[in-house]
Design a protein around this motif. Structure first.
Motif, PDB file in Angstrom:
ATOM      1  N   LEU A  54       8.159   6.176 -16.871  1.00  0.00           N
ATOM      2  CA  LEU A  54       7.766   6.236 -15.464  1.00  0.00           C
ATOM      3  C   LEU A  54       6.341   5.726 -15.273  1.00  0.00           C
ATOM      4  O   LEU A  54       6.067   4.953 -14.345  1.00  0.00           O
ATOM      5  N   GLU A  55       5.424   6.137 -16.124  1.00  0.00           N
ATOM      6  CA  GLU A  55       4.035   5.704 -15.983  1.00  0.00           C
ATOM      7  C   GLU A  55       3.904   4.195 -16.128  1.00  0.00           C
ATOM      8  O   GLU A  55       3.081   3.568 -15.454  1.00  0.00           O
ATOM      9  N   ASP A 110       0.838  -1.201   0.000  1.00  0.00           N
ATOM     10  CA  ASP A 110       0.000   0.000   0.000  1.00  0.00           C
ATOM     11  C   ASP A 110       0.877   1.257   0.000  1.00  0.00           C
ATOM     12  O   ASP A 110       0.393   2.352  -0.268  1.00  0.00           O
ATOM     13  N   THR A 111       2.178   1.073   0.266  1.00  0.00           N
ATOM     14  CA  THR A 111       3.149   2.157   0.130  1.00  0.00           C
ATOM     15  C   THR A 111       3.259   2.621  -1.320  1.00  0.00           C
ATOM     16  O   THR A 111       3.633   3.775  -1.578  1.00  0.00           O
ATOM     17  N   LYS A 112       2.956   1.742  -2.267  1.00  0.00           N
ATOM     18  CA  LYS A 112       3.120   2.089  -3.682  1.00  0.00           C
ATOM     19  C   LYS A 112       2.310   3.325  -4.071  1.00  0.00           C
ATOM     20  O   LYS A 112       2.745   4.126  -4.907  1.00  0.00           O
ATOM     21  N   ALA A 113       1.130   3.487  -3.483  1.00  0.00           N
ATOM     22  CA  ALA A 113       0.324   4.666  -3.786  1.00  0.00           C
ATOM     23  C   ALA A 113       1.031   5.938  -3.337  1.00  0.00           C
ATOM     24  O   ALA A 113       0.870   7.007  -3.953  1.00  0.00           O
ATOM     25  N   MET A 114       1.816   5.845  -2.287  1.00  0.00           N
ATOM     26  CA  MET A 114       2.565   7.008  -1.812  1.00  0.00           C
ATOM     27  C   MET A 114       3.730   7.319  -2.748  1.00  0.00           C
ATOM     28  O   MET A 114       4.036   8.488  -3.017  1.00  0.00           O
ATOM     29  N   THR A 115       4.381   6.272  -3.241  1.00  0.00           N
ATOM     30  CA  THR A 115       5.434   6.482  -4.231  1.00  0.00           C
ATOM     31  C   THR A 115       4.863   7.131  -5.486  1.00  0.00           C
ATOM     32  O   THR A 115       5.475   8.047  -6.062  1.00  0.00           O
ATOM     33  N   ALA A 116       3.680   6.684  -5.905  1.00  0.00           N
ATOM     34  CA  ALA A 116       3.040   7.288  -7.075  1.00  0.00           C
ATOM     35  C   ALA A 116       2.709   8.754  -6.818  1.00  0.00           C
ATOM     36  O   ALA A 116       2.820   9.600  -7.719  1.00  0.00           O
ATOM     37  N   LEU A 117       2.304   9.078  -5.587  1.00  0.00           N
ATOM     38  CA  LEU A 117       2.001  10.472  -5.265  1.00  0.00           C
ATOM     39  C   LEU A 117       3.269  11.322  -5.296  1.00  0.00           C
ATOM     40  O   LEU A 117       3.244  12.461  -5.776  1.00  0.00           O
ATOM     41  N   LEU A 118       4.383  10.790  -4.804  1.00  0.00           N
ATOM     42  CA  LEU A 118       5.652  11.510  -4.907  1.00  0.00           C
ATOM     43  C   LEU A 118       6.002  11.762  -6.368  1.00  0.00           C
ATOM     44  O   LEU A 118       6.514  12.843  -6.718  1.00  0.00           O
ATOM     45  N   ILE A 164      12.782   0.874  -9.225  1.00  0.00           N
ATOM     46  CA  ILE A 164      13.358   1.763 -10.243  1.00  0.00           C
ATOM     47  C   ILE A 164      12.643   3.112 -10.237  1.00  0.00           C
ATOM     48  O   ILE A 164      13.283   4.168 -10.326  1.00  0.00           O
ATOM     49  N   ALA A 165      11.319   3.100 -10.135  1.00  0.00           N
ATOM     50  CA  ALA A 165      10.570   4.362 -10.101  1.00  0.00           C
ATOM     51  C   ALA A 165      11.015   5.219  -8.923  1.00  0.00           C
ATOM     52  O   ALA A 165      11.185   6.436  -9.045  1.00  0.00           O
TER      53      ALA A 165
END
Length: 392
Positions: free
Chosen positions: A128-129, A84-92, A192-193
């Motif tokens: 990136l996307e 669920d951390t991934k959504a935070m990485t996407a927000l960054l 990588i992202a």
């Protein structure tokens, strides 16, 4: 926005705010839902919270922080939220895009080519996307990737350098997009992202998530890595069944979480209350403060980018759905429209989040053990809470 349907329990939740009924009593109501499910599925602990219109209207905790210890689980206890951390990485990433430091079409080669020379040409062209939507052609964790994650060099380098070294170790591979669906859940893609984000923004990913998400949202319990303070049982401790087949508490040290190098893919922890506050900010569509990104940027992040097929899904998980950037989109048989959701697990914990911006609801459920039973139990509670607090 469609008005919230006032089911009996939602009306009761509103009443808690309008009468002398205490939050503790609201908490007890939710615990009465959690305890029989926790017992039925044999979980050490179970916690959940619901936020409506940006406010937490119910929360509860049952069970033990760790088997073999008499410390009861509490709603303020830290829980591991895994992927669920991934959504935070996407927000960054969205922040970096807004600041013109990256674009959604920035490639690995554009950002990291100077630091990782002689990269496979196809890998260098990955955008990136694509990394954030699991559609890059990078596969799910392979044995080679796992060996990279657990590299002994971790004692000799900073995490930013380790992530670059990880990419360098894998740079000769050519991503392959499957014919039937481009979706392949790739933790390595998020590694990588995260490296692209920290390179473009000039700070380690660990500092960015603290300064740009945890602190502005006042998620005071949020952190990275294992939940418990070494030497203390002061959080929900993960449990592994790997050695004996029986749940074994893993409170501290390297065995308590995945390697820190994988932070962008899933090492965050926080209390179930702070997890609900994060979900509430998302369900509000970035229209409530603090301003982390513009509503239009969050809407783009939440918009599905790729169809997702899940081979041999566990019971209760749809075979097909969609994936946005750090968020899954699923059509559950108990909801009248697709919902944003995600699961997180480091194999010793499991956390689920569901947000419905249409009615401004966020639901979070977690337990301190992983596996099929934990997934079924948390999924059942997520459904019950969604139907009770305003979904349909």
């Amino acid at each position: 926005m469609r008005p919230v349907r006032l089911t009996p329990l939602l009306a009761l939740a509103v009443l808690f705010q309008l009468t002398s009924v205490s939050f503790a009593e609201a908490q007890e109501d939710l615990e009465s839902r959690l305890e029989p499910v926790r017992e039925e599925f044999g979980l050490p602990a179970m916690v959940a919270a619901v936020a409506v219109d940006g406010e937490i209207v119910a929360a509860g905790a049952t069970g033990l922080r760790a088997l073999g210890h008499d410390a009861p689980a509490e709603v303020e206890d830290r829980i591991h939220i895994g992927s669920d951390t991934k959504a935070m990485t996407a927000l960054l990433a969205g922040m970096a895009v807004e600041e013109d430091l990256l674009s959604w079409n920035s490639t690995i080669g554009d950002v990291l080519g100077d630091k990782v020379p002689d990269m496979n040409e196809t890998l260098a062209e990955v955008r990136l996307e694509q990394l954030l939507s699991h559609s890059s052609g990078i596969p799910s964790d392979t044995q080679e990737m796992i060996e990279i994650y657990f590299n002994a060099n971790a004692f000799e380098h900073n995490l930013t350098d380790l992530r670059l070294m990880a990419l360098d170790a894998w740079k000769d591979h050519e991503p392959v997009i499957p014919d039937d669906s481009p979706f392949q859940y790739a933790n390595f893609g998020y590694l990588i992202a995260g490296t692209m984000i920290e390179t473009a923004m000039g700070q380690p990913w660990e500092a960015l998530i603290q300064q740009r998400i945890f602190q502005p949202l006042e998620l005071e319990t949020a952190g990275l890595g294992a939940t418990a303070t070494p030497g203390l049982i002061d959080a929900l401790v993960g449990h592994s069944q790997e050695n004996t087949g029986e749940p074994e508490a893993r409170p501290w040290g390297a065995a308590a979480d995945i390697p820190p190098i994988m932070g962008p893919a899933g090492t965050a922890h926080m209390s179930i209350l702070d997890f609900a506050r994060w979900g509430a900010w998302i369900s509000g569509g970035a229209h409530r403060g603090p301003k982390l990104v513009a509503p239009e940027t969050l809407a783009y992040i939440m918009d599905p980018k790729v169809p997702a097929k899940i081979p041999n899904p566990p019971p209760g998980t749809p075979e097909e759905g969609g994936y946005a950037l750090g968020w899954g989109i699923e059509q559950f048989d108990w909801a009248d429209r697709p919902l944003h959701t995600h699961n997180g697990s480091n194999s010793m914990n499991l956390a689920k989040i569901l947000v419905d911006p249409e009615v401004d609801i966020a639901i979070v459920v977690a337990t301190n053990i992983g596996g099929r039973q934990a997934n079924l139990a948390a999924g059942y509670i997520m459904k019950e809470l969604y139907l009770a607090y305003g979904g349909n």
